[in-house]
Design a protein around this motif. Structure first.
Motif, PDB file in Angstrom:
ATOM      1  N   CYS A 161       9.197 -16.047 -24.240  1.00  0.00           N
ATOM      2  CA  CYS A 161       8.022 -16.802 -23.778  1.00  0.00           C
ATOM      3  C   CYS A 161       8.401 -17.938 -22.840  1.00  0.00           C
ATOM      4  N   ASP A 162       9.690 -18.226 -22.699  1.00  0.00           N
ATOM      5  CA  ASP A 162      10.060 -19.441 -21.973  1.00  0.00           C
ATOM      6  C   ASP A 162      11.341 -19.221 -21.157  1.00  0.00           C
ATOM      7  N   SER A 163      12.489 -19.370 -21.788  1.00  0.00           N
ATOM      8  CA  SER A 163      13.729 -19.428 -20.989  1.00  0.00           C
ATOM      9  C   SER A 163      14.025 -18.130 -20.242  1.00  0.00           C
ATOM     10  N   ALA A 209       7.234 -23.750 -31.066  1.00  0.00           N
ATOM     11  CA  ALA A 209       7.308 -25.123 -30.527  1.00  0.00           C
ATOM     12  C   ALA A 209       7.186 -25.095 -28.995  1.00  0.00           C
ATOM     13  N   GLU A 210       7.898 -24.175 -28.346  1.00  0.00           N
ATOM     14  CA  GLU A 210       7.817 -24.111 -26.870  1.00  0.00           C
ATOM     15  C   GLU A 210       6.426 -23.660 -26.423  1.00  0.00           C
ATOM     16  N   ALA A 211       5.792 -22.814 -27.217  1.00  0.00           N
ATOM     17  CA  ALA A 211       4.433 -22.371 -26.858  1.00  0.00           C
ATOM     18  C   ALA A 211       3.456 -23.547 -26.941  1.00  0.00           C
ATOM     19  N   PHE A 212       3.590 -24.384 -27.971  1.00  0.00           N
ATOM     20  CA  PHE A 212       2.763 -25.592 -28.049  1.00  0.00           C
ATOM     21  C   PHE A 212       3.043 -26.503 -26.855  1.00  0.00           C
ATOM     22  N   LYS A 213       4.334 -26.628 -26.523  1.00  0.00           N
ATOM     23  CA  LYS A 213       4.714 -27.509 -25.411  1.00  0.00           C
ATOM     24  C   LYS A 213       3.921 -27.203 -24.149  1.00  0.00           C
ATOM     25  N   VAL A 214       3.956 -25.937 -23.754  1.00  0.00           N
ATOM     26  CA  VAL A 214       3.341 -25.594 -22.470  1.00  0.00           C
ATOM     27  C   VAL A 214       1.818 -25.617 -22.573  1.00  0.00           C
ATOM     28  N   GLY A 274       8.758 -33.332 -23.602  1.00  0.00           N
ATOM     29  CA  GLY A 274       9.406 -33.434 -24.919  1.00  0.00           C
ATOM     30  C   GLY A 274      10.902 -33.175 -24.906  1.00  0.00           C
ATOM     31  N   HIS A 275      11.462 -32.895 -23.732  1.00  0.00           N
ATOM     32  CA  HIS A 275      12.855 -32.443 -23.700  1.00  0.00           C
ATOM     33  C   HIS A 275      13.875 -33.569 -23.578  1.00  0.00           C
ATOM     34  N   TRP A 276      13.447 -34.767 -23.110  1.00  0.00           N
ATOM     35  CA  TRP A 276      14.470 -35.821 -22.970  1.00  0.00           C
ATOM     36  C   TRP A 276      15.069 -36.145 -24.339  1.00  0.00           C
ATOM     37  N   GLY A 290      18.647 -26.539 -33.378  1.00  0.00           N
ATOM     38  CA  GLY A 290      18.545 -25.642 -32.229  1.00  0.00           C
ATOM     39  C   GLY A 290      17.589 -26.198 -31.175  1.00  0.00           C
ATOM     40  N   HIS A 291      17.600 -25.565 -30.006  1.00  0.00           N
ATOM     41  CA  HIS A 291      16.803 -26.078 -28.893  1.00  0.00           C
ATOM     42  C   HIS A 291      15.306 -26.126 -29.231  1.00  0.00           C
ATOM     43  N   GLY A 292      14.769 -25.006 -29.684  1.00  0.00           N
ATOM     44  CA  GLY A 292      13.326 -24.957 -29.973  1.00  0.00           C
ATOM     45  C   GLY A 292      12.945 -25.907 -31.095  1.00  0.00           C
ATOM     46  N   ALA A 294      14.415 -28.714 -31.835  1.00  0.00           N
ATOM     47  CA  ALA A 294      14.440 -30.063 -31.274  1.00  0.00           C
ATOM     48  C   ALA A 294      13.206 -30.314 -30.405  1.00  0.00           C
ATOM     49  N   VAL A 295      12.768 -29.281 -29.700  1.00  0.00           N
ATOM     50  CA  VAL A 295      11.586 -29.440 -28.840  1.00  0.00           C
ATOM     51  C   VAL A 295      10.348 -29.756 -29.690  1.00  0.00           C
ATOM     52  N   GLY A 296      10.259 -29.164 -30.882  1.00  0.00           N
ATOM     53  CA  GLY A 296       9.127 -29.451 -31.772  1.00  0.00           C
ATOM     54  C   GLY A 296       9.031 -30.942 -32.053  1.00  0.00           C
TER      55      GLY A 296
HETATM   56 ZN    ZN Z   1      12.958 -25.837 -23.753  1.00  0.00          ZN
END
Ligand code: ZN
Ligand code: NAD
Length: 409
Positions: A161-163, A209-214, A274-276, A290-292, A294-296
């Protein structure tokens, strides 16, 4: 001897400007390596080169362990399409997860293997795996002969869905995350939803988490969909999860195509909402987080910040936090509270790293109402600390609850 005429080259400007169009298909399919699924063979045969097309295959070790039939299945697929395709060598397993992205060893080993197989720019590298494997093998493939044709087969929810649908590769180098990498659009992306069958719950959550982000910054209707179905996402309801993956991939691709800046020449990086703090959380935890995951926490922190500066209403913030939690996304990690000897929050260094990575002025994307975004060029450490305390209270005080989200959803 005749006197030589002196030639003086005056300063002058020779303009050089050209543009290159990139296009790659992103397919959603099932059973991508089933011999009767022609998609991969069709894609690899699409160019004018005479058949058979040569391809190297690299596969995520975590996936190969979870689906033991996969590697033999890939070899079978190539045998079934031997009139059009040829394997450069036996499919190679590479370590899945962040460990493979560390330093130079793995990507260099892959580059050596690609050269040993005498792959050329008209050959293909098929990468089957999560975001970390796509990043590492994709990085190596983008350097060999200045770029081989890469077909990505992403196998985590986050990668599908993302990377995996984007244009970047990276490895971790020195002190930080993704510090070396390339912009390298793939030849094609094949998202096989069946490959997600073996995905552990935690990896699904990373994709959520990435789906919520976008959705929070670009798609109010998509956000309402996620809120409405948060409990089903958490429970692993497959049709809802798949719908989430497809919607999110579409948003990601729309951004790449329409933002006017796919190679990030400018400062803004809206998809990095949310990535900084997320990148800092990953490194502070030595990638235990993990990345996702942490993004949450990162989008929760920045959403509270957006509320503190008046960009979100109380109701919108409540919807974000409670829906993330209802969907099973963990919002608090103790690394968010770690301090240096002088008592300064270590997470704040994430802002400096983020700015260095982008160059120029700091540029952080925050939601401004749900479905909209705005860039900000400074963040107040006091307000970040307040946001952090509020997040801890929210996550700690009611962490055990899994009730349905409140708010406008
Ligand atoms: Zn990401
Ligand atoms: N290049 C980009 O634009 C970009 C964007 C976002 C994230 N990323 C990177 O992606 C990485 C995170 O990727 P991810 O979330 O896909 O996780 P991941 O690649 O770290 O994989 C997580 C785990 O799942 C395993 N796995 C993969 N597919 C599986 C399957 N189908 N069944 C069972 N296990 C499977 C892996 O072996 C690994 O252990 C990070 O390194 C992040 O920096 C890159």
């Amino acid at each position: 001897m005749t006197a030589q005429r002196q030639i003086i080259v005056r300063p002058r400007r020779i303009p050089a400007a050209f543009s290159v169009a990139f296009a790659y298909p992103v397919h959603f399919t099932r059973g991508v390596f089933a011999p009767d699924n022609p998609l991969l063979a069709d894609i690899l045969s699409a160019s004018d080169d005479p058949p058979p097309r040569r391809a190297a295959v690299f596969c995520d070790s975590g996936l190969a362990a979870a689906q033991p039939g996969l590697l033999p299945g890939i070899a079978r697929y190539f045998r079934a399409h031997a009139n059009r395709l040829i394997l450069a060598g036996r499919p190679v397993c590479v370590p899945g997860g962040e460990i493979g992205k560390a330093g130079n060893r793995l990507w260099q080993r892959i580059a050596r293997q690609l050269l040993a197989w005498r792959l050329c720019r008209h050959s293909y590298v098929v990468i089957v795996g999560g975001g970390a494997v796509l990043d590492t093998v994709g990085f190596a493939a983008s350097l060999v002969h200045r770029g081989l044709r890469v077909v990505r087969v992403p196998t985590t929810a986050l990668a599908q869905c993302d990377s995996g649908v984007g244009v970047k590769t990276a490895v971790n180098f020195g002190p930080g995350k993704n510090l070396i990498g390339t912009f390298a659009p793939p030849f094609a992306v094949l998202n096989d939803l069946d490959l997600l069958d073996s995905l552990p719950a935690a990896e699904w959550t990373a994709g959520i988490a990435e789906a919520f982000k976008v959705a929070i910054i670009k798609d109010a209707a998509g956000f309402r969909f996620l809120c409405r179905h948060a409990a089903e996402l958490r429970a692993g309801h497959r049709p809802i999860l798949e719908e989430m993956v497809v919607r999110s991939a579409r948003l990601h691709l729309a951004h790449i195509q329409q933002s006017g800046d796919p190679f990030e020449f400018g400062r803004a990086r809206p998809l990095d909402f949310g990535h900084w703090s997320a990148h800092k959380l990953e490194t502070l935890s030595r990638h235990r987080i993990g990345h996702g995951q942490a993004v949450g926490a990162g989008i929760a922190l920045d959403s509270i910040y957006a509320r503190l500066i008046g960009w979100l209403t109380e109701r919108e913030l409540a919807a974000i936090l409670s829906s993330l939690r209802a969907a099973g996304v963990r919002l608090w990690y103790d690394e968010l509270g770690r301090r240096d000897r002088r008592g300064r929050l270590l997470i704040l260094d994430g802002l400096r790293d983020f700015q260095e990575h982008l160059g120029g002025e700091l540029c952080v994307t925050l939601p401004q109402r749900i479905g909209r975004k705005q860039e900000i060029h400074a963040m107040d450490p006091e307000l970040i600390a307040r946001a952090r305390r509020q997040l801890q209270q929210f996550a700690g005080g009611r962490a055990a609850r899994t009730s349905s989200p409140a708010g406008p959803c």
